[in-house]
Motif scaffolding. Structure first.
Motif, PDB file in Angstrom:
ATOM      1  N   GLU A  75       0.832  -1.210   0.000  1.00 12.58           N
ATOM      2  CA  GLU A  75       0.000   0.000   0.000  1.00 12.58           C
ATOM      3  C   GLU A  75       0.862   1.254   0.000  1.00 12.58           C
ATOM      4  OE1 GLU A  75      -3.191   0.476  -0.325  1.00 12.58           O
ATOM      5  OE2 GLU A  75      -3.765  -1.621  -0.238  1.00 12.58           O
ATOM      6  N   HIS A  76       0.477   2.201  -0.844  1.00 11.14           N
ATOM      7  CA  HIS A  76       1.147   3.496  -0.903  1.00 11.14           C
ATOM      8  C   HIS A  76       0.095   4.564  -1.094  1.00 11.14           C
ATOM      9  CE1 HIS A  76       5.120   1.726  -1.023  1.00 11.14           C
ATOM     10  NE2 HIS A  76       4.635   0.851  -1.880  1.00 11.14           N
ATOM     11  N   CYS A  77       0.411   5.779  -0.641  1.00 10.48           N
ATOM     12  CA  CYS A  77      -0.530   6.881  -0.805  1.00 10.48           C
ATOM     13  C   CYS A  77      -0.143   7.712  -2.022  1.00 10.48           C
ATOM     14  CB  CYS A  77      -0.598   7.737   0.452  1.00 10.48           C
ATOM     15  SG  CYS A  77       0.903   8.655   0.803  1.00 10.48           S
ATOM     16  N   ARG A  78      -1.061   8.560  -2.405  1.00 14.02           N
ATOM     17  CA  ARG A  78      -0.886   9.429  -3.574  1.00 14.02           C
ATOM     18  C   ARG A  78       0.394  10.269  -3.472  1.00 14.02           C
ATOM     19  NH1 ARG A  78      -4.470  11.609  -7.459  1.00 14.02           N
ATOM     20  NH2 ARG A  78      -3.784  13.671  -8.117  1.00 14.02           N
ATOM     21  N   ALA A  79       0.650  10.844  -2.286  1.00 12.67           N
ATOM     22  CA  ALA A  79       1.817  11.724  -2.104  1.00 12.67           C
ATOM     23  C   ALA A  79       3.124  10.960  -2.286  1.00 12.67           C
ATOM     24  CB  ALA A  79       1.769  12.375  -0.724  1.00 12.67           C
ATOM     25  N   GLU A  80       3.194   9.721  -1.801  1.00 11.52           N
ATOM     26  CA  GLU A  80       4.421   8.929  -1.957  1.00 11.52           C
ATOM     27  C   GLU A  80       4.713   8.665  -3.430  1.00 11.52           C
ATOM     28  OE1 GLU A  80       4.470   6.145   2.064  1.00 11.52           O
ATOM     29  OE2 GLU A  80       3.338   5.456   0.330  1.00 11.52           O
ATOM     30  N   ILE A  81       3.679   8.329  -4.183  1.00  9.28           N
ATOM     31  CA  ILE A  81       3.862   8.025  -5.606  1.00  9.28           C
ATOM     32  C   ILE A  81       4.247   9.293  -6.373  1.00  9.28           C
ATOM     33  CG2 ILE A  81       2.747   7.104  -7.681  1.00  9.28           C
ATOM     34  CD1 ILE A  81       3.300   5.070  -5.356  1.00  9.28           C
ATOM     35  N   ALA A  82       3.583  10.396  -6.052  1.00  4.38           N
ATOM     36  CA  ALA A  82       3.898  11.665  -6.721  1.00  4.38           C
ATOM     37  C   ALA A  82       5.359  12.055  -6.470  1.00  4.38           C
ATOM     38  CB  ALA A  82       2.957  12.757  -6.232  1.00  4.38           C
ATOM     39  N   GLU A  83       5.806  11.882  -5.224  1.00  8.01           N
ATOM     40  CA  GLU A  83       7.191  12.211  -4.877  1.00  8.01           C
ATOM     41  C   GLU A  83       8.176  11.335  -5.655  1.00  8.01           C
ATOM     42  OE1 GLU A  83       9.877  11.662  -0.946  1.00  8.01           O
ATOM     43  OE2 GLU A  83       7.912  12.587  -0.623  1.00  8.01           O
ATOM     44  N   LYS A  84       7.863  10.054  -5.741  1.00  8.96           N
ATOM     45  CA  LYS A  84       8.730   9.120  -6.472  1.00  8.96           C
ATOM     46  C   LYS A  84       8.812   9.519  -7.950  1.00  8.96           C
ATOM     47  CE  LYS A  84       8.998   4.594  -5.499  1.00  8.96           C
ATOM     48  NZ  LYS A  84      10.423   4.476  -5.315  1.00  8.96           N
ATOM     49  N   LEU A  85       7.676   9.860  -8.548  1.00  7.46           N
ATOM     50  CA  LEU A  85       7.654  10.253  -9.956  1.00  7.46           C
ATOM     51  C   LEU A  85       8.422  11.566 -10.176  1.00  7.46           C
ATOM     52  CD1 LEU A  85       3.954   9.312 -10.748  1.00  7.46           C
ATOM     53  CD2 LEU A  85       5.998   8.176 -11.651  1.00  7.46           C
TER      54      LEU A  85
ATOM     55  N   ARG B  31      -3.365   0.381  11.194  1.00 12.16           N
ATOM     56  CA  ARG B  31      -3.270  -0.956  11.803  1.00 12.16           C
ATOM     57  C   ARG B  31      -1.812  -1.356  12.034  1.00 12.16           C
ATOM     58  NH1 ARG B  31      -5.803  -3.486   8.097  1.00 12.16           N
ATOM     59  NH2 ARG B  31      -3.928  -4.010   6.951  1.00 12.16           N
ATOM     60  N   ASP B  32      -0.972  -1.160  11.024  1.00  9.59           N
ATOM     61  CA  ASP B  32       0.440  -1.538  11.147  1.00  9.59           C
ATOM     62  C   ASP B  32       1.172  -0.709  12.195  1.00  9.59           C
ATOM     63  OD1 ASP B  32      -0.006  -3.386   9.183  1.00  9.59           O
ATOM     64  OD2 ASP B  32       1.172  -2.360   7.636  1.00  9.59           O
ATOM     65  N   LYS B  33       0.930   0.595  12.221  1.00 13.61           N
ATOM     66  CA  LYS B  33       1.668   1.457  13.136  1.00 13.61           C
ATOM     67  C   LYS B  33       1.283   1.241  14.594  1.00 13.61           C
ATOM     68  CE  LYS B  33       4.292   3.337  10.161  1.00 13.61           C
ATOM     69  NZ  LYS B  33       5.631   2.790  10.041  1.00 13.61           N
ATOM     70  N   TYR B  34       0.027   0.959  14.872  1.00 17.78           N
ATOM     71  CA  TYR B  34      -0.282   0.780  16.290  1.00 17.78           C
ATOM     72  C   TYR B  34      -0.035  -0.653  16.753  1.00 17.78           C
ATOM     73  CZ  TYR B  34      -4.982  -1.397  16.723  1.00 17.78           C
ATOM     74  OH  TYR B  34      -6.043  -2.263  16.748  1.00 17.78           O
TER      75      TYR B  34
ATOM     76  N   TRP C  42       2.784   2.692  17.941  1.00 10.77           N
ATOM     77  CA  TRP C  42       2.606   4.132  17.957  1.00 10.77           C
ATOM     78  C   TRP C  42       1.235   4.456  18.525  1.00 10.77           C
ATOM     79  CZ3 TRP C  42       4.213   6.533  12.604  1.00 10.77           C
ATOM     80  CH2 TRP C  42       5.586   6.379  12.428  1.00 10.77           C
ATOM     81  N   GLY C  43       1.127   5.633  19.137  1.00  9.77           N
ATOM     82  CA  GLY C  43      -0.148   6.130  19.613  1.00  9.77           C
ATOM     83  C   GLY C  43      -0.891   6.870  18.511  1.00  9.77           C
ATOM     84  N   LYS C  44      -2.141   7.211  18.796  1.00  8.70           N
ATOM     85  CA  LYS C  44      -2.998   7.862  17.800  1.00  8.70           C
ATOM     86  C   LYS C  44      -2.447   9.207  17.341  1.00  8.70           C
ATOM     87  CE  LYS C  44      -7.259   5.701  19.416  1.00  8.70           C
ATOM     88  NZ  LYS C  44      -8.588   5.927  20.013  1.00  8.70           N
ATOM     89  N   MET C  45      -1.854   9.963  18.258  1.00  6.38           N
ATOM     90  CA  MET C  45      -1.327  11.286  17.900  1.00  6.38           C
ATOM     91  C   MET C  45      -0.201  11.164  16.862  1.00  6.38           C
ATOM     92  SD  MET C  45      -3.106  13.326  19.869  1.00  6.38           S
ATOM     93  CE  MET C  45      -2.212  14.843  19.962  1.00  6.38           C
ATOM     94  N   LYS C  46       0.718  10.250  17.089  1.00  5.49           N
ATOM     95  CA  LYS C  46       1.856  10.080  16.182  1.00  5.49           C
ATOM     96  C   LYS C  46       1.386   9.538  14.831  1.00  5.49           C
ATOM     97  CE  LYS C  46       6.574   8.356  16.110  1.00  5.49           C
ATOM     98  NZ  LYS C  46       7.659   7.836  16.928  1.00  5.49           N
ATOM     99  N   ILE C  47       0.418   8.630  14.842  1.00  8.75           N
ATOM    100  CA  ILE C  47      -0.119   8.091  13.591  1.00  8.75           C
ATOM    101  C   ILE C  47      -0.776   9.211  12.790  1.00  8.75           C
ATOM    102  CG2 ILE C  47      -1.821   6.537  12.574  1.00  8.75           C
ATOM    103  CD1 ILE C  47      -1.342   4.670  15.014  1.00  8.75           C
TER     104      ILE C  47
ATOM    105  N   ASN D 218     -10.466   6.327  15.108  1.00 15.51           N
ATOM    106  CA  ASN D 218     -11.474   6.079  16.142  1.00 15.51           C
ATOM    107  C   ASN D 218     -11.962   4.640  16.169  1.00 15.51           C
ATOM    108  OD1 ASN D 218     -11.350   8.733  17.031  1.00 15.51           O
ATOM    109  ND2 ASN D 218     -12.909   9.403  15.582  1.00 15.51           N
ATOM    110  N   GLU D 219     -11.723   3.889  15.099  1.00 18.36           N
ATOM    111  CA  GLU D 219     -12.130   2.483  15.045  1.00 18.36           C
ATOM    112  C   GLU D 219     -11.159   1.558  15.778  1.00 18.36           C
ATOM    113  OE1 GLU D 219     -12.638   1.298  10.985  1.00 18.36           O
ATOM    114  OE2 GLU D 219     -14.351   2.632  10.682  1.00 18.36           O
ATOM    115  N   ILE D 220     -10.002   2.077  16.182  1.00 14.14           N
ATOM    116  CA  ILE D 220      -9.028   1.255  16.899  1.00 14.14           C
ATOM    117  C   ILE D 220      -9.690   0.723  18.172  1.00 14.14           C
ATOM    118  CG2 ILE D 220      -6.861   1.292  18.217  1.00 14.14           C
ATOM    119  CD1 ILE D 220      -5.782   3.327  16.229  1.00 14.14           C
ATOM    120  N   ASP D 221      -9.546  -0.577  18.400  1.00 15.68           N
ATOM    121  CA  ASP D 221     -10.123  -1.210  19.588  1.00 15.68           C
ATOM    122  C   ASP D 221      -9.463  -0.641  20.843  1.00 15.68           C
ATOM    123  OD1 ASP D 221     -11.703  -3.313  20.955  1.00 15.68           O
ATOM    124  OD2 ASP D 221      -9.701  -4.082  21.443  1.00 15.68           O
ATOM    125  N   GLU D 222     -10.256  -0.026  21.697  1.00 13.76           N
ATOM    126  CA  GLU D 222      -9.750   0.685  22.877  1.00 13.76           C
ATOM    127  C   GLU D 222      -8.988  -0.249  23.825  1.00 13.76           C
ATOM    128  OE1 GLU D 222      -9.157   4.350  24.752  1.00 13.76           O
ATOM    129  OE2 GLU D 222     -10.113   3.942  22.831  1.00 13.76           O
TER     130      GLU D 222
END
Length: 159
Positions: free
Chosen positions: A21-31, A65-68, A73-78, A97-101
């Motif tokens: 998975e990659h986001c739009r900004a990562e691909i744009a930067e690579k291009l 999901r991967d970061k926490y 990582w906590g929600k703020m850093k994510i 907000n869907e992260i299981d508390e």
């Protein structure tokens, strides 16, 4: 620098996106690094989105999901990391907000417990200060840190 055509660039980034998975900004930067002009980048990104190679919402779910779970990582850093990837908070806020508390607090408790073993402090006050700073640096909110520290204090010092 070797010239790369728009078609070659599209094929390369399509394969890159198919692998993970990659986001739009990562691909744009690579291009941009490859020297592709901005109009071609825009066409490539639109094609990738149309063909579902990149999907911001799918990326957010996987990233959160991967970061926490794995990076702890906590929600703020994510949230900050997603903002750096130019993803609007409207896209990722609901997924945070869907992260299981219970799982989230359990991860924080485990982090604090393992850090407590390695921290050197002269007294309990200094120890708690260091643990709080550590958890804040991992992106956890103060209310969650306080909750987990209270629980861990009760478990360690029965009255």
């Amino acid at each position: 620098m070797i010239e790369i055509t728009e078609t070659e660039a599209l094929n390369r980034v399509a394969a890159y996106c198919a692998a993970s998975e990659h986001c739009r900004a990562e691909i744009a930067e690579k291009l941009q690094r490859w020297g592709i002009d901005y109009t071609a980048i825009d066409r490539i990104l639109k094609h990738l989105e149309k063909e579902k190679y990149i999907d911001e919402e799918r990326f957010c779910r996987a990233f959160i999901r991967d970061k926490y779970r794995f990076a702890k990582w906590g929600k703020m850093k994510i949230g900050q990391a997603l903002q750096l990837k130019k993803i609007p908070s409207a896209v990722y806020a609901s997924y945070l907000n869907e992260i299981d508390e219970e799982e989230y607090l359990s991860i924080l408790r485990d982090l604090l417990a393992s850090k407590r073993k390695s921290v050197r402090a002269g007294n309990e006050f200094e120890l708690n200060g260091k643990l709080i700073r550590f958890a804040l640096s991992r992106g956890f909110e103060m209310k969650d840190i306080r909750h987990c520290m209270d629980v861990s204090d009760e478990n360690e010092y029965p009255e």
